[in-house]
Scaffold this motif. Structure first.
Motif: not given
Length: 602
Positions: A515-539
């Motif tokens: 189960e994935v919340d895509l709206e929440a993942l867009v926000e993580v990919a946008k605003t996560a404090p590290t590039e690693e977290e952003q990239t994980e959400a993007l993938k």
């Protein structure tokens, strides 16, 4: 719900006739006639010495000189704006690094971004370009930038640190938050000083967009129309050479790179897409970013010295579904089957001539970006949706559809059918809709293609006044990868009574991700404090997009900008370090001109 009137598309065009209709195999008589008129001789060549020419559909009377409000301001939505009002910096879309222009450096100190201007810069009115310009500009943008945007709305404090630098403090900054701040196109305090001083005071008092006190400021700011455009770049407007048919920019020696650029003048001819194509065939234009048809592309082959500068696309054309109007599309097997009925290369070639690329990965990102985010081994695991009628039939049967007398029926026995909408006057959308109609009809799924008016298709899409719409995917405006998924999942998907849009549920079940919340993942990919977290959400989002195919990518934009060599311009660089930049956001030809690398014929 009120249904927007549709304009029916031609029903009897098969693919071969479509190819002929868009101009493959024939060059128009008009093109031949204008080509015959371009023998200029030595005098014409002498007159063009030291001149670079472009084309844009401007209106000197209707458009304002309020460059701080780019929409509606003279030439400000053209690539040529960089020549008279450069950005602080160009962003390299491939390396994700900066080519600094007016800005000398931008560096983080904790939660503070320190932006420093180059020393010695001057405006075309003789005043100095300094930290006061920067401070006032930033304060105005804090008030005026859309609240949903990234960068200026997150600034909590502004402070001048010296004669050239400004400190911008952010609340919980994240990688990429500085993009629009560093890129900001600075306008002069001599023009906007009263607004700038008021904005600095308002921001210091904690006033933000929509607060009491901002409304009056905003209405005055939008209505402001100064008499002239004060320039900071290597070129400035020559008031004596501003006319309905062309605008001449002259060398601004006091401006940034004013003594380094290779051309003394830049002439911008007025022309819409068709007029621009005729001017290009006449040899009048050195470089154009306006859209050209497949027929135009073929006609250009007869112009000596004319070639194309290729710019990659960061979005494409595909199909957006309305899951509320057509609930059968909620079954992922149906969406995949519909994708397998489309020949993306054929559709792209008819719609765009050579100015398209196929889709390989179906990741929601264009292939160029997918290859930057994923390894080749990871991408090899992605499902593809190439033309495959057998697989389409297999998927529909698995979904409970049946075929009777050549026509596909839904599980409840009713005849399957869709309306696919394009947009009047958007040729590539119209031709894409027509071909989808043909492909699905040929397979036995009743399909009708029509067009909606061009004045507000965005309103139609947002209102959910469609069953299947030809629509963009990916994102050409936001170089950060999350922009593609904001476009794919959130734009035109409010899911409210008045604006349901796609009506696509953003909490999904993924075969591999759960189960994935895509709206929440867009926000993580946008605003996560590290590039690693952003990239994980993007993938995760790209994998989910590939598995569930919430919309169908059909083809990707490729921009083939006509460029004339050997007449006024010596040559265009095929191997520019910024060649992967988006054509309208960070155009590498304009960057090359500004940096003095684009040279005139000697």
């Amino acid at each position: 719900m009120t249904t927007t009137p549709r304009t029916p598309l031609l029903r009897d065009l098969d693919r071969r006739r479509l190819l002929k209709a868009v101009g493959f195999g024939a060059v128009g008589v008009a093109g031949a006639n204008v080509l015959a008129a371009c023998a200029g001789g030595d005098n014409a060549a002498d007159a063009d010495a030291g001149r670079f020419t472009g084309v844009y559909d401007f209106d000197i009377d209707a458009q304002t000189r309020n460059v701080a409000v780019e929409d509606g301001a003279l030439l400000m939505n053209s690539v040529y704006a960089d020549l008279f009002l450069p950005s602080g910096a160009f962003y390299n879309w491939e390396t994700h690094e900066w080519d600094y222009l007016l800005v000398e450096n931008a560096a983080w100190e904790g939660d503070d971004l320190i932006v420093s201007l180059r020393p010695g810069l001057k405006w075309s009115d003789g005043t100095g370009l300094d930290a006061d310009d920067l401070l006032q500009n930033f304060a105005i943008r804090v008030l005026e930038a859309p609240s949903w945007s990234i960068g200026f709305p997150q600034i909590t404090e502004l402070e001048k640190v010296d004669g050239l630098g400004v400190r911008a403090r952010f609340d919980n900054p994240f990688p990429g938050i500085e993009l629009q701040v560093v890129k900001h196109r600075i306008f002069s305090k001599s023009t906007y000083g009263d607004f700038g001083e008021r904005a600095v005071a308002m921001v210091a008092d904690g006033i933000r967009q929509g607060d009491e006190g901002h409304t009056e400021f905003n209405s005055e700011f939008i209505a402001f129309n100064p008499d002239e455009i004060v320039c900071s770049g290597p070129y400035r407007f020559d008031p004596a050479q501003i006319a309905d048919a062309r605008i001449t920019l002259v060398r601004n020696e006091e401006g940034y790179q004013g003594t380094e650029v290779g051309f003394d003048e830049v002439v911008i001819h007025k022309g819409d897409n068709r007029q621009a194509s005729l001017l290009i065939q006449q040899g009048e234009i050195d470089y154009s970013t306006l859209a050209t048809s497949a027929a135009d592309q073929q006609a250009f082959e007869g112009v000596e010295g004319l070639r194309s500068v290729e710019h990659p696309g960061y979005d494409g054309c595909g199909l957006m579904f309305n899951y509320q109007r057509k609930p059968e599309l909620k079954d992922v097997r149906v969406r995949k089957a519909l994708a397998h009925l489309l020949d993306g290369d054929q559709i792209g070639r008819v719609a765009r001539g050579e100015a398209y690329s196929g889709v390989e990965y179906y990741a929601g990102l264009v292939d160029l970006q997918a290859e930057q985010v994923f390894t080749a081994q990871e991408l090899a695991e992605f499902e593809t949706y190439d033309l495959d009628h057998d697989r389409a039939a297999e998927l529909l049967e698995e979904a409970g559809w049946t075929k009777q007398d050549g026509t596909w029926r839904l599980p409840d026995g009713t005849e399957a059918g869709f309306e696919v909408i394009g947009v009047v006057g958007w040729g590539d959308f119209e031709l894409t809709a027509t071909q989808v109609e043909e492909a699905w009809n040929d397979f036995g799924i009743r399909t009708t293609a029509s067009n909606v008016p061009a004045d507000n298709p965005w309103g139609i899409w947002s209102a959910g006044d469609f069953e299947v719409a030809v629509r963009h995917w990916g994102n050409p405006e936001i170089p950060s990868y999350w922009g593609a998924f904001q476009m794919n999942f959130l734009v035109e998907n409010a899911r409210t009574g008045e604006t349901p849009g796609q009506a696509f549920d953003l909490v999904v079940d993924s075969p591999s991700q759960g189960e994935v919340d895509l709206e929440a993942l867009v926000e993580v990919a946008k605003t996560a404090p590290t590039e690693e977290e952003q990239t994980e959400a993007l993938k995760t989002m790209a994998i989910v997009f590939n598995e569930l195919l919430p919309r169908i990518p059909i083809w990707t934009y490729k921009y083939l900008a006509p460029a004339l060599e050997g007449v006024r311009v010596a040559g265009f660089d095929d191997d520019h370090p910024a060649a992967q930049n988006q054509i309208y956001m960070d155009n590498h030809v304009m960057l090359s001109l500004i940096q003095g690398d684009l040279r005139p014929v000697e």
